[in-house]
Write a protein that holds these residues in place. Structure first.
Motif, PDB file in Angstrom:
ATOM      1  N   ASN A 153       0.840  -1.551  -0.168  1.00 21.08           N
ATOM      2  CA  ASN A 153       0.021   0.474  -0.060  1.00 21.08           C
ATOM      3  C   ASN A 153       0.865   1.234   0.395  1.00 21.08           C
ATOM      4  N   LEU A 154       2.560   1.280   0.058  1.00 21.90           N
ATOM      5  CA  LEU A 154       2.917   2.358   0.571  1.00 21.90           C
ATOM      6  C   LEU A 154       3.970   2.276  -0.863  1.00 21.90           C
ATOM      7  N   LEU A 155       3.687   1.010  -1.556  1.00 18.94           N
ATOM      8  CA  LEU A 155       4.558   1.306  -3.012  1.00 18.94           C
ATOM      9  C   LEU A 155       4.538   2.641  -3.875  1.00 18.94           C
ATOM     10  N   GLY A 156       3.022   2.876  -4.272  1.00 17.61           N
ATOM     11  CA  GLY A 156       2.428   3.949  -5.209  1.00 17.61           C
ATOM     12  C   GLY A 156       3.404   5.595  -4.135  1.00 17.61           C
ATOM     13  N   GLY A 157       3.575   5.764  -2.833  1.00 17.65           N
ATOM     14  CA  GLY A 157       4.096   6.928  -2.730  1.00 17.65           C
ATOM     15  C   GLY A 157       5.517   6.883  -2.073  1.00 17.65           C
ATOM     16  N   GLU A 158       6.510   5.465  -2.819  1.00 17.23           N
ATOM     17  CA  GLU A 158       7.658   5.366  -2.341  1.00 17.23           C
ATOM     18  C   GLU A 158       8.086   5.598  -3.898  1.00 17.23           C
ATOM     19  N   VAL A 159       7.238   5.560  -4.961  1.00 19.49           N
ATOM     20  CA  VAL A 159       7.867   5.835  -6.204  1.00 19.49           C
ATOM     21  C   VAL A 159       7.664   7.187  -7.019  1.00 19.49           C
ATOM     22  N   ALA A 160       6.311   7.804  -5.725  1.00 22.34           N
ATOM     23  CA  ALA A 160       5.642   9.353  -6.869  1.00 22.34           C
ATOM     24  C   ALA A 160       7.200   9.752  -6.045  1.00 22.34           C
ATOM     25  N   ARG A 161       7.879   9.246  -4.513  1.00 24.14           N
ATOM     26  CA  ARG A 161       9.467  10.900  -4.262  1.00 24.14           C
ATOM     27  C   ARG A 161      10.340  10.500  -5.820  1.00 24.14           C
ATOM     28  N   LEU A 162      10.086   9.707  -6.710  1.00 27.66           N
ATOM     29  CA  LEU A 162      11.020   9.807  -7.872  1.00 27.66           C
ATOM     30  C   LEU A 162      11.230  10.272  -9.126  1.00 27.66           C
ATOM     31  N   GLY A 163       9.455  10.107  -8.883  1.00 32.08           N
ATOM     32  CA  GLY A 163       9.325   9.912 -11.121  1.00 32.08           C
ATOM     33  C   GLY A 163       7.684  10.248 -10.438  1.00 32.08           C
ATOM     34  N   LYS A 164       6.695  10.445 -11.812  1.00 33.91           N
ATOM     35  CA  LYS A 164       5.476  10.344 -11.922  1.00 33.91           C
ATOM     36  C   LYS A 164       5.373   9.352 -13.257  1.00 33.91           C
ATOM     37  N   LYS A 165       6.258   8.725 -13.785  1.00 34.46           N
ATOM     38  CA  LYS A 165       5.814   7.404 -14.479  1.00 34.46           C
ATOM     39  C   LYS A 165       6.831   6.196 -14.039  1.00 34.46           C
ATOM     40  N   ALA A 166       6.956   4.858 -14.241  1.00 38.47           N
ATOM     41  CA  ALA A 166       7.076   3.689 -13.780  1.00 38.47           C
ATOM     42  C   ALA A 166       7.834   2.942 -15.005  1.00 38.47           C
ATOM     43  N   LEU A 167       8.598   2.698 -15.418  1.00 40.41           N
ATOM     44  CA  LEU A 167       9.014   1.105 -15.790  1.00 40.41           C
ATOM     45  C   LEU A 167       8.770  -0.691 -14.865  1.00 40.41           C
ATOM     46  N   VAL A 168       7.847  -1.000 -14.669  1.00 44.50           N
ATOM     47  CA  VAL A 168       7.580  -1.951 -13.512  1.00 44.50           C
ATOM     48  C   VAL A 168       7.836  -3.345 -14.407  1.00 44.50           C
ATOM     49  N   ILE A 169       8.868  -4.040 -13.605  1.00 46.01           N
ATOM     50  CA  ILE A 169       9.489  -5.264 -14.282  1.00 46.01           C
ATOM     51  C   ILE A 169       9.172  -6.141 -13.770  1.00 46.01           C
ATOM     52  N   ALA A 170       8.064  -7.266 -13.498  1.00 47.73           N
ATOM     53  CA  ALA A 170       7.955  -8.287 -12.393  1.00 47.73           C
ATOM     54  C   ALA A 170       7.798 -10.078 -13.681  1.00 47.73           C
ATOM     55  N   GLY A 171       8.064 -10.607 -12.412  1.00 52.05           N
ATOM     56  CA  GLY A 171       7.762 -12.306 -12.510  1.00 52.05           C
ATOM     57  C   GLY A 171       6.429 -12.269 -12.873  1.00 52.05           C
ATOM     58  N   PRO A 172       5.805 -13.146 -13.810  1.00 51.15           N
ATOM     59  CA  PRO A 172       4.613 -13.311 -13.762  1.00 51.15           C
ATOM     60  C   PRO A 172       4.083 -13.895 -11.847  1.00 51.15           C
ATOM     61  N   ARG A 173       4.457 -14.777 -11.754  1.00 54.80           N
ATOM     62  CA  ARG A 173       3.804 -15.170 -10.015  1.00 54.80           C
ATOM     63  C   ARG A 173       3.689 -14.199  -8.706  1.00 54.80           C
TER      64      ARG A 173
END
Length: 292
Positions: A31-51
């Protein structure tokens, strides 16, 4: 097959890199992820394993959207390679991404760091869904060939092409996800963490401040503390994870496996350790790739 390099071929960076700028470990941390990313930029590339992406149960996506962070999603099931890191970096740059987010196990953690480098040292937020390694925390990437053979490690090198040169900006580890993983993942990280004390001491009857660098002495002292906690809590933590329970033992072991193991590597600069297990793994992956 990867070409071996001697230490004489590697130009070392004398800087200590301790790991992550911010480290969040708690139940509901996604639930805190968005706030942490927003500290650094407005758009992110999310690289995720499917599982791993499935394991977030939509919470990562919701948190990013709630924080007003746009994102491009790359579900990535393959090896961590230079080629794919460069492709991911191009994707980030051409779509205007300002932050790289990795969600998954060690391979994804390393791919996110490699991508960030090739995209011009973009900031990085790591979301480990496994405590099998400290890859989320360390300032290095383990690289493979597309076939899955061991390629090399990026570790404290500079002034060469393809060098990851800065630390992770933030780690967000949701313990609700971790306590649902197979206990063998936790056991793998436990054995890696316990081995660090033995790796550092190997060849010496004891580690004395007068005989080693302050960095190595610090690494050993922390590793020794961790070893004793593992002795006390490791079995209980694995038992609790097998039952899907989040307990103090699970919290403690997760912290040791990811943060403390990463700090030990950082304060020793990743050297001065007899890492026989790592070397054996790398040789097997290189020479017996299909079997591995």
């Amino acid at each position: 097959m990867a070409e071996a390099r001697s230490l004489a071929d590697i130009k070392l960076d004398n800087a200590y890199k301790f790991g992550a700028g911010r480290y969040l470990q708690e139940a509901g941390a996604l639930n805190l992820l968005g706030g942490e990313v927003a500290r650094l930029g407005k758009k992110a590339l999310v690289i995720a394993g499917p599982r791993a992406w499935a394991a977030t149960e939509g919470k990562a996506e919701k948190s990013l959207k709630d924080a007003g962070v746009e994102f491009e999603l790359s579900l990535y099931p393959d090896q961590n390679t230079y080629e794919r890191a460069k492709e991911h970096a191009l994707q980030a740059l051409t779509t205007g991404c300002q932050v790289i987010v990795g969600i998954g196990g060690g391979r994804i953690m390393d791919q996110a760091k490699a991508t960030a480098h090739f995209a011009g040292d973009l900031p990085i937020v790591e979301v480990p869904t496994s405590i099998a390694t400290c890859a989320a925390f360390t300032a290095m990437s383990v690289m493979y060939t597309p076939q899955g053979a061991m390629k090399d490690n990026w570790r404290y090198e500079y002034e060469t092409d393809g060098v990851y040169d800065h630390e992770v900006n933030a780690i967000v580890m949701d313990m609700d996800v971790i306590c649902k993983e197979p206990p063998r993942y936790a056991a793998s990280g436990i054995m890696d963490g316990m081995a660090k004390m033995i790796e550092i001491q190997n060849g010496r009857s004891e580690i004395l401040l007068d005989d080693v660098s302050i960095g190595l002495f610090t690494a050993y002292t922390i590793a020794e503390m961790a070893y004793h906690v593992y002795e006390k809590e490791a079995h209980q933590a694995c038992h609790d994870i097998a039952e899907g329970k989040l307990t103090k033992a699970v919290e403690d072991i997760a912290y040791l496996n990811v943060a403390v193991a990463g700090i030990v590597s950082g304060v020793s600069k990743g050297f001065g350790q007899t890492a026989l297990g790592h070397e054996t793994y790398e040789l097997v992956r290189t020479h017996f790739t299909q079997e591995a």
